[in-house]
Design a protein around this motif. Structure first.
Motif, PDB file in Angstrom:
ATOM      1  N   LYS A  58       0.837  -1.208   0.000  1.00  0.00           N
ATOM      2  CA  LYS A  58       0.000   0.000   0.000  1.00  0.00           C
ATOM      3  C   LYS A  58       0.875   1.263   0.000  1.00  0.00           C
ATOM      4  CE  LYS A  58      -4.053  -1.984   0.123  1.00  0.00           C
ATOM      5  NZ  LYS A  58      -4.984  -1.882  -1.034  1.00  0.00           N
ATOM      6  N   LEU A  59       2.003   1.216   0.716  1.00  0.00           N
ATOM      7  CA  LEU A  59       2.922   2.359   0.705  1.00  0.00           C
ATOM      8  C   LEU A  59       3.484   2.598  -0.690  1.00  0.00           C
ATOM      9  CD1 LEU A  59       5.122   2.168   3.943  1.00  0.00           C
ATOM     10  CD2 LEU A  59       3.574   3.995   3.280  1.00  0.00           C
ATOM     11  N   HIS A 199      19.608  -6.542  -3.940  1.00  0.00           N
ATOM     12  CA  HIS A 199      18.527  -5.672  -3.475  1.00  0.00           C
ATOM     13  C   HIS A 199      18.194  -4.719  -4.625  1.00  0.00           C
ATOM     14  CE1 HIS A 199      15.821  -3.786  -0.886  1.00  0.00           C
ATOM     15  NE2 HIS A 199      16.520  -3.739   0.229  1.00  0.00           N
ATOM     16  N   ASP A 200      17.373  -5.195  -5.568  1.00  0.00           N
ATOM     17  CA  ASP A 200      17.184  -4.487  -6.838  1.00  0.00           C
ATOM     18  C   ASP A 200      16.587  -3.105  -6.676  1.00  0.00           C
ATOM     19  OD1 ASP A 200      18.190  -6.749  -7.981  1.00  0.00           O
ATOM     20  OD2 ASP A 200      16.241  -7.579  -8.547  1.00  0.00           O
ATOM     21  N   ILE A 201      15.623  -2.956  -5.779  1.00  0.00           N
ATOM     22  CA  ILE A 201      14.933  -1.658  -5.668  1.00  0.00           C
ATOM     23  C   ILE A 201      15.880  -0.587  -5.119  1.00  0.00           C
ATOM     24  CG2 ILE A 201      13.980  -1.979  -3.340  1.00  0.00           C
ATOM     25  CD1 ILE A 201      11.383  -0.681  -4.448  1.00  0.00           C
ATOM     26  N   VAL A 202      16.767  -0.966  -4.186  1.00  0.00           N
ATOM     27  CA  VAL A 202      17.721   0.012  -3.653  1.00  0.00           C
ATOM     28  C   VAL A 202      18.843   0.263  -4.656  1.00  0.00           C
ATOM     29  CG1 VAL A 202      19.149   0.635  -1.671  1.00  0.00           C
ATOM     30  CG2 VAL A 202      17.130  -0.771  -1.338  1.00  0.00           C
ATOM     31  N   GLN A 238       6.672  -0.908 -10.091  1.00  0.00           N
ATOM     32  CA  GLN A 238       5.471  -0.062 -10.128  1.00  0.00           C
ATOM     33  C   GLN A 238       5.468   0.927  -8.953  1.00  0.00           C
ATOM     34  OE1 GLN A 238       2.054  -2.668 -10.311  1.00  0.00           O
ATOM     35  NE2 GLN A 238       2.801  -3.733 -12.121  1.00  0.00           N
ATOM     36  N   TYR A 239       6.651   1.432  -8.626  1.00  0.00           N
ATOM     37  CA  TYR A 239       6.813   2.379  -7.525  1.00  0.00           C
ATOM     38  C   TYR A 239       6.576   3.781  -8.091  1.00  0.00           C
ATOM     39  CZ  TYR A 239       8.860   3.968  -3.089  1.00  0.00           C
ATOM     40  OH  TYR A 239       9.079   4.526  -1.845  1.00  0.00           O
ATOM     41  N   GLN A 240       5.294   4.170  -8.134  1.00  0.00           N
ATOM     42  CA  GLN A 240       4.898   5.343  -8.898  1.00  0.00           C
ATOM     43  C   GLN A 240       5.565   6.623  -8.401  1.00  0.00           C
ATOM     44  OE1 GLN A 240       3.086   5.375 -11.813  1.00  0.00           O
ATOM     45  NE2 GLN A 240       3.893   7.457 -11.821  1.00  0.00           N
TER      46      GLN A 240
END
Length: 579
Positions: A58-59, A199-202, A238-240
């Motif tokens: 949700k965050l 840690h792909d997102i970081v 999908q981290y808008q």
């Protein structure tokens, strides 16, 4: 399909969900449904972990209200410390994004009170990392740096995943504090660490950071390359909010490169993706870029409309920064008040126990005269000790400037003269640096005396941290300060003065609640063979200071004899000096 007997155990399945959030968040809802549809009973800890994963999603999708509801449900499960740490972090993040700073700071305070009691090093490291992230969002970048460095130092060469998170927190703090070279090397380090940790997102965040640093340094081709790379890396998550941030930065890059169509395209994407108030920084960039695009296309009415929108967003950003700063300062004050009240209560308790002990002794001895004598001696002893302590306290206070906390003029004079005697006995060097804040009256007139007091305290704190223990730093009066440098030659004094001038010029005034610049002018003088006291050296430093003012301010001026006739002698005499 529900979980079957041959499939992963619930704990292993929860680990898979937590890992997929970092790499493939789009598949997580189906995995959560499979757990919920299974007939296996979940423990309280497993329910807390599942709710925490749902709140994390949700965050990422900017549904902060729904995230808080799930986090509160997770907290009700009374999970262990490492899960509770994550819950507090996501709660404070959600509150900050909703601009509910009071509740965000309450959660931070609760987490801080827990960390000191935690013995598990891994949990403590994770707590420091998450606190650094929250303080960064709050705009308290120095505090963020403190906790990020703690986490990085504790986790180096032990846990690649935590080291990756700590490294990027350090880099982000350097970026926000304007340390661009350190930020650049920091983002390179976090990128390498996060690739190792998978840690792909970081990793994507680190690449974005490199692009942001390149943009601030004016290296627009490098900024374009890095930001496009980061945009591609972010797509699977999908981290808008992060995608929108990169698009805003790209619009700024393309406008600087003169690629107007691309600048217009990315800015319009930012406007189209608007979801909530947390995107106001990106909206300000996009509208400012669109105003520039319209000006180049000679569509001046549209340019003016976008410029008005940009100014409106700038006001919102400034108001949010003030609200964060006020909330943070209030929270720090309340915390200090609570500590003071607890200390007073502890003293009252100690006094009460002491009185009870005395009563018991009186009852046991049954000797009134002995009791009176002992009590009298004890009381006199207390009076003597208290009197001595009060005397020492007042002596210390008499030497301290009440506003800035550094030495006052009298204390500086006494210490400086003592140091001069030692220097002359050893035939050493002695230098004086006198400086005065530029246009200080206009700061008081335009922003109020509270802001002026903030400037003086901030300057005193900044310079104090730059000096050696043997240096003498005092406030002469008003906005004028002196640095006495025993055993220092003119070259050293010039270096000290220039470092101080640059440090003052670099002070960020946004934490005062206002936006303005600070500078100071410096005068330097050196011990001469016929000097018998500080007074002639101070006079020459004062003349040099006046010369720096006359030459345009924000300068360092070394005394030469020709300055004695320079400018208005009356003005020179009016400069504050130690007498």
């Amino acid at each position: 399909m529900p979980l079957g007997a041959s499939e992963l155990a619930v704990d292993d399945f929860l680990i898979e969900i937590e890992n997929k959030i970092k790499t493939q968040p789009n598949v997580v809802p189906d995995l959560v449904d499979r757990v919920l549809e299974s007939n296996q009973a979940l423990t309280a800890e497993q329910r807390a972990r599942l709710l925490l994963s749902q709140s994390h999603l949700k965050l990422l999708s900017a549904d902060y209200g729904a995230s808080l509801i799930l986090l509160n449900q997770a907290e009700e499960q009374r999970p262990p410390a490492h899960i509770l740490t994550k819950i507090y972090h996501y709660q404070s993040t959600a509150y900050l994004l909703l601009q509910d700073y009071d509740n965000a700071l309450k959660v931070i305070a609760a987490n801080l009170s827990r960390i000191e009691k935690i013995e598990d090093l891994d949990v403590k490291i994770i707590s420091y990392i998450r606190l650094a992230s929250v303080f960064d969002q709050l705009g308290a970048y120095e505090e963020a740096m403190t906790y990020a460095l703690l986490a990085r130092d504790l986790t180096q060469d032990t846990d690649p995943h935590n080291y990756c998170s700590a490294a990027i927190s350090v880099a982000v703090s350097h970026l926000e504090l304007g340390h661009l070279s350190k930020a650049k090397s920091g983002f390179f380090a976090s990128k390498r660490a996060c690739i190792v940790a998978k840690h792909d997102i970081v990793t994507a965040m680190s690449i974005k950071g490199l692009g942001h640093v390149a943009l601030k340094m004016g290296d627009y081709p490098e900024a374009e390359k890095r930001l496009l790379e980061a945009l591609k890396a972010y797509q699977p998550f999908q981290y808008q909010q992060e995608i929108t941030a990169i698009q805003a930065l790209l619009s700024e890059v393309y406008l600087a490169l003169g690629q107007v169509d691309k600048a217009h395209d990315y800015a319009q994407r930012v406007l189209a993706a608007k979801t909530d108030n947390s995107d106001v920084l990106h909206l300000e960039i996009a509208t400012r870029v669109l105003s520039g695009v319209m000006q180049q296309q000679q569509q001046y009415e549209l340019a003016y409309q976008y410029l008005r929108d940009s100014n409106s967003y700038q006001d919102q950003i400034m108001n949010a920064a003030k609200a964060k700063a006020n909330a943070y300062q209030t929270a720090k004050f309340n915390s200090a008040e609570k500590e003071r009240e607890i200390a007073l209560l502890n003293k009252d308790r100690e006094l009460y126990l002491s009185m009870q002990l005395t009563k018991e002794q009186e009852h046991a001895n049954m000797v009134l005269l002995t009791t009176l004598l002992v009590g009298g001696v004890f009381f006199l002893g207390i009076l003597v000790v208290v009197g001595y302590m009060q005397k020492q306290k007042f002596m210390r206070l008499s030497k301290i400037d009440s506003l800035t906390g550094i030495m006052n003029r009298g204390a500086g004079q006494d210490m400086g003269e003592d140091a001069l005697i030692k220097v002359q006995a050893q035939q050493g060097s002695y230098s004086v640096v006198l400086f005065d804040m530029d246009h200080f009256k206009s700061i008081n007139d335009n922003f109020g005396h509270a802001t002026g007091d903030w400037v003086l305290k901030k300057v005193a704190d900044t310079i104090s941290g730059m000096l050696k223990n043997s240096d003498i730093f005092a406030r002469v009066g008003g906005e004028e300060f002196v640095i006495l440098l025993p055993f220092a030659d003119e070259a050293h004094a010039l270096g000290v003065a220039e470092s101080c001038r640059l440090a003052i010029e670099s002070i960020d005034t946004k934490y005062s609640g206002q936006d303005f610049s600070i500078t100071a002018s410096f005068g330097i003088a050196h011990l001469a063979a016929d000097d018998l006291s500080l007074d002639p050296i101070l006079h020459r430093a004062d003349v040099a200071l006046y010369h720096a003012k006359e030459q345009g301010r924000n300068l360092v001026s070394k005394y030469v004899a020709e300055m004695e006739g320079f400018g208005s002698n009356a003005a020179v005499q009016n400069q504050l000096a130690l007498n």
